[in-house]
Design a protein around this motif. Structure first.
Motif: not given
Length: 158
Positions: A45, A49-50
């Motif tokens: 994740r 996401t980043h």
């Protein structure tokens, strides 16, 4: 090359070399050894996401926080991806479980590069007399999968 270039932890070759040389540990309880297997929870994740650069920063931050928390006789190994081992020389399974719990409990208090709370799952075992370290690693890995199946962010011993 014995160290992971991203985190500074030992790599598998460093682990193998250290075990062959027994890290020359001659302290109290030199017949004891424990293994802590760690997996950062929901790490995919972070990357999704980043981005992978932030994921790399999280891995470096995690490795640095573990290195600060363990003894000089303990060895941090990057097993692969977001998985790490700590080989605890002169340490019982109970003591290693306590170390893992301390590391687990400290994670929410750390500021992570991704800005979100990170947790980890831990599998712990002690090397049995005459046992090959590979068997202990498999047992710790199995305990780790049990911790993940138990909802993550916990420590299980085998």
């Amino acid at each position: 090359m014995y160290f992971d270039s991203l985190t500074g932890a030992l790599n598998r070759e460093g682990l193998r070399d250290g075990l062959l040389n027994k890290w020359r540990y001659r302290g109290p309880h030199s017949d004891l050894m424990a293994v802590v297997f760690i997996d950062l929870d929901h790490f995919k994740r972070v990357n999704d996401t980043h981005g992978h650069a932030t994921g790399d920063e999280v891995l470096r931050a995690f490795a640095m926080s573990v290195q600060r928390a363990i003894r000089t006789t303990d060895k941090l190994v990057r097993w692969g991806g977001e998985e790490f081992l700590i080989v605890c020389l002169g340490t019982s399974g109970t003591e290693a479980h306590g170390l893992a719990e301390k590391l687990r409990a400290a994670m929410p208090n750390q500021i992570w590069p991704c800005g979100q709370q990170m947790t980890a799952s831990f599998g712990v075992t002690a090397l049995q007399p005459g046992e090959d370290i590979g068997e202990a690693i498999k047992r710790a890995d199995s305990a780790l999968y049990g911790a993940k199946a138990n909802g993550r962010n916990c420590v299980l011993s085998a």
